[in-house]
Design a protein around this motif. Structure first.
Motif, short mmCIF file in Angstrom:
data_model
loop_
_atom_site.label_atom_id
_atom_site.label_comp_id
_atom_site.label_asym_id
_atom_site.label_seq_id
_atom_site.Cartn_x
_atom_site.Cartn_y
_atom_site.Cartn_z
N GLY A 43 37.38 59.99 106.93
CA GLY A 43 36.86 61.23 106.39
C GLY A 43 36.49 62.25 107.44
N PRO A 44 36.13 63.46 106.99
CA PRO A 44 35.82 64.56 107.90
C PRO A 44 34.38 64.50 108.39
N ASP A 45 34.14 63.82 109.49
CA ASP A 45 32.81 63.63 110.04
C ASP A 45 32.86 63.85 111.54
N TYR A 46 31.97 64.72 112.05
CA TYR A 46 31.92 64.99 113.49
C TYR A 46 30.92 64.12 114.22
N ILE A 47 29.89 63.67 113.53
CA ILE A 47 28.73 63.09 114.20
C ILE A 47 28.91 61.61 114.48
N ASP A 48 29.33 60.83 113.48
CA ASP A 48 29.47 59.38 113.67
C ASP A 48 30.42 59.02 114.81
N PRO A 49 31.57 59.71 114.98
CA PRO A 49 32.47 59.32 116.07
C PRO A 49 31.83 59.37 117.46
N ALA A 50 30.88 60.28 117.67
CA ALA A 50 30.22 60.33 118.98
C ALA A 50 29.36 59.09 119.20
N PHE A 51 28.75 58.57 118.14
CA PHE A 51 28.00 57.32 118.26
C PHE A 51 28.95 56.14 118.49
N HIS A 52 30.11 56.16 117.83
CA HIS A 52 31.10 55.11 118.07
C HIS A 52 31.49 55.07 119.55
N ARG A 53 31.70 56.25 120.11
CA ARG A 53 32.10 56.30 121.52
C ARG A 53 30.99 55.75 122.42
N ALA A 54 29.75 56.08 122.10
CA ALA A 54 28.64 55.56 122.90
C ALA A 54 28.56 54.04 122.80
N ALA A 55 28.91 53.49 121.63
CA ALA A 55 28.82 52.04 121.43
C ALA A 55 29.94 51.28 122.10
N THR A 56 31.13 51.89 122.19
CA THR A 56 32.31 51.16 122.66
C THR A 56 32.89 51.67 123.98
N GLY A 57 32.56 52.90 124.35
CA GLY A 57 33.18 53.50 125.53
C GLY A 57 34.56 54.07 125.27
N ARG A 58 35.00 54.11 124.00
CA ARG A 58 36.31 54.66 123.65
C ARG A 58 36.14 55.77 122.61
N ALA A 59 36.96 56.82 122.74
CA ALA A 59 36.91 57.92 121.78
C ALA A 59 37.25 57.42 120.38
N SER A 60 36.50 57.90 119.40
CA SER A 60 36.72 57.54 118.01
C SER A 60 37.45 58.69 117.32
N PHE A 61 38.43 58.34 116.48
CA PHE A 61 39.26 59.35 115.82
C PHE A 61 39.09 59.28 114.31
N ASN A 62 39.09 60.45 113.68
CA ASN A 62 38.98 60.53 112.22
C ASN A 62 40.31 60.19 111.57
N LEU A 63 40.24 59.53 110.42
CA LEU A 63 41.40 59.22 109.60
C LEU A 63 41.09 59.70 108.19
N ASP A 64 41.90 60.59 107.66
CA ASP A 64 41.59 61.18 106.36
C ASP A 64 42.87 61.31 105.54
N SER A 65 42.87 60.69 104.35
CA SER A 65 44.10 60.64 103.57
C SER A 65 44.35 61.92 102.77
N TRP A 66 43.33 62.77 102.60
CA TRP A 66 43.53 64.00 101.84
C TRP A 66 44.05 65.13 102.74
N SER A 67 43.47 65.26 103.91
CA SER A 67 43.80 66.41 104.75
C SER A 67 44.83 66.11 105.83
N MET A 68 45.18 64.84 106.03
CA MET A 68 46.12 64.47 107.08
C MET A 68 47.41 63.92 106.48
N PRO A 69 48.56 64.45 106.88
CA PRO A 69 49.83 63.82 106.47
C PRO A 69 49.98 62.46 107.15
N ASP A 70 50.83 61.61 106.58
CA ASP A 70 50.92 60.25 107.11
C ASP A 70 51.44 60.22 108.53
N GLY A 71 52.25 61.23 108.92
CA GLY A 71 52.72 61.27 110.30
C GLY A 71 51.58 61.45 111.28
#
Length: 439
Positions: A43-71
């Protein structure tokens, strides 16, 4: 596309069940074990991915089935190649989305589980219930045949007796109980009006993440979770169209007031050959004079309006820059491009005046939902007539918007919304957050 690593999608029956707590604790605990964990956010969330990155050391990416084509989804899933485990945090309830499908789904986290084949780890808020929790889990597990539930985490368990009753309810369901987390009010992430306080602003964040990891390690079956994760082949399909870049050298406002920009958008710009030049309006910095466009993303300008109004270097250099080069603002960035911003106390702060927009955070009203924008005028990287998909999420009210509309904007049901954005000369802005250009 190469096979995806084993993965789990962490979901719940509703928002507020503890998905973020479990996601962050699990991500940090497994990272401390030496595993490479690739995080994602549904889903469209800006805040949680930054916490994911802090927890893992890797950038977190959004996945959204409504606004993103499958490609685009396939491209983003490539980020997981080489990881030991992918963890995708869901949004709202597992099957919650809109009525009308977008790019290929309704925006539900379940769409991403089906697309990737990753099993679902259900987080159940067990406050005020016992065996009924198993009935809820059974309903979720059987609701959609292409979505597999790997097991459950019982959250906010009051006592050992409570835990025994909960586990008894699951005895004959075939659904594994992979953890039972007691209430821990002392371990909590601070919140504000758009969700969690941003990771970069959260005091003692590493200690909080380690505390969550300790909780997870003590009360969850990590080995069982790893066995439950499934490895799937990536979805095959044609290569997606390369995302357009708004410029070759992009001056990007970036600080606590301007932070809402999707990692996949930045990666798309870089993939198109652009160089991103960050600057901080709160530090009274202006755009790099060598840049060929400036982008002001969303964030929390309403919390810093006085500092922005007093940032004379920022204000002067932005006005000089806009006289010869394009400038675009999204949501909070759009508000700063306007004439004035009224804060929660009713104080009006002078903004850049590059557009006539006047907004008020005193008159608060939630504006939330998916958006389709048919551009009536160009914005950097997109021509007039382009159809863009994205979302809107803010509490500010428009008091004046005198400039020409930037787009005809509708919600997910096709209903026209009044937040059209606007443009003047080389400057444009909108409350619409861009996710992708519609095919």
């Amino acid at each position: 596309m190469a096979p995806l690593p084993p993965g789990l999608l962490i979901a719940a029956p509703s928002t507020g069940s503890g998905k973020t707590t479990v996601s962050l604790g699990l991500a940090r605990a497994l990272t401390r074990r030496g595993l490479t964990v690739q995080p994602f956010k549904c889903g469209p969330d800006y805040i949680d991915p930054a916490f994911h990155r802090a927890a893992t050391g890797r950038a977190s990416f959004n996945l959204d089935s409504w606004s993103m084509p499958d490609g685009l989804l396939r491209t983003l899933l490539v980020q997981a190649e080489g990881a030991d485990l992918a963890l995708a945090e869901g949004s709202m309830g597992l099957f919650d989305g809109v009525k009308q499908a977008g790019a290929f789904g309704t925006g539900a986290s379940a769409d991403i589980a089906a697309f990737t084949g990753w099993p679902v780890l259900l987080v159940l808020d067990c406050s005020g219930q016992a065996q009924t929790a198993a009935a809820v889990a059974c309903g979720l597990a059987r609701f959609r045949p292409d979505v597999k539930v790997a097991g459950v985490i019982l959250n906010r368990v009051a006592s050992d007796r409570h835990a025994d009753l909960l586990r008894h309810g699951f005895a004959d369901t075939g659904i594994a109980v992979l953890g039972s987390l007691p209430r821990r009010d002392a371990i909590a992430l601070p919140e504000r009006h758009l969700g969690l306080v941003q990771a970069e602003e959260t005091q003692a964040l590493d200690a909080i993440l380690d505390g969550l990891a300790d909780l997870v390690e003590a009360h969850m079956d990590l080995d069982g979770l790893l066995r439950a994760a499934s490895a799937q082949r990536g979805q095959e399909g044609p290569a997606p169209r390369r995302a357009p870049s708004p410029g070759r050298r992009i001056a990007l406002a970036r600080d606590a007031a301007f932070s809402f920009v999707y990692p996949h958008v930045l990666e798309g710009w870089r993939g198109a050959g652009a160089e991103i030049l960050p600057f901080s309006p709160l530090a009274d910095e202006g755009p790099d004079p060598s840049a060929d466009m400036a982008w002001l993303p969303g964030g929390y300008p309403e919390l810093h309006a006085g500092r922005i109004a007093a940032a004379q270097t920022f204000r002067a250099t932005m006005r000089t820059f806009a006289a010869t080069r394009p400038v675009h603002g999204e949501c909070g960035g759009y508000m700063v491009l306007g004439e004035a911003l009224v804060d929660k106390d009713g104080v009006s702060h002078e903004m850049l005046g590059l557009l006539g927009l006047v907004t008020s955070y005193q008159k608060r009203k939630m504006h939330l939902g998916y958006r389709v924008a048919d551009l009536l005028a160009p914005l950097p990287g997109h021509q007039a007539g382009a159809r863009l998909r994205g979302h809107e999420f803010h509490y500010s009210t428009i008091l004046a918007q005198p400039d020409a509309p930037l787009a005809h904007v509708t919600d997910a049901a096709g209903v026209t919304v009044p937040e059209t954005g606007s443009h003047r000369n080389r400057v444009s802005g909108s409350f619409f957050h861009l996710v992708s250009e519609a095919p």
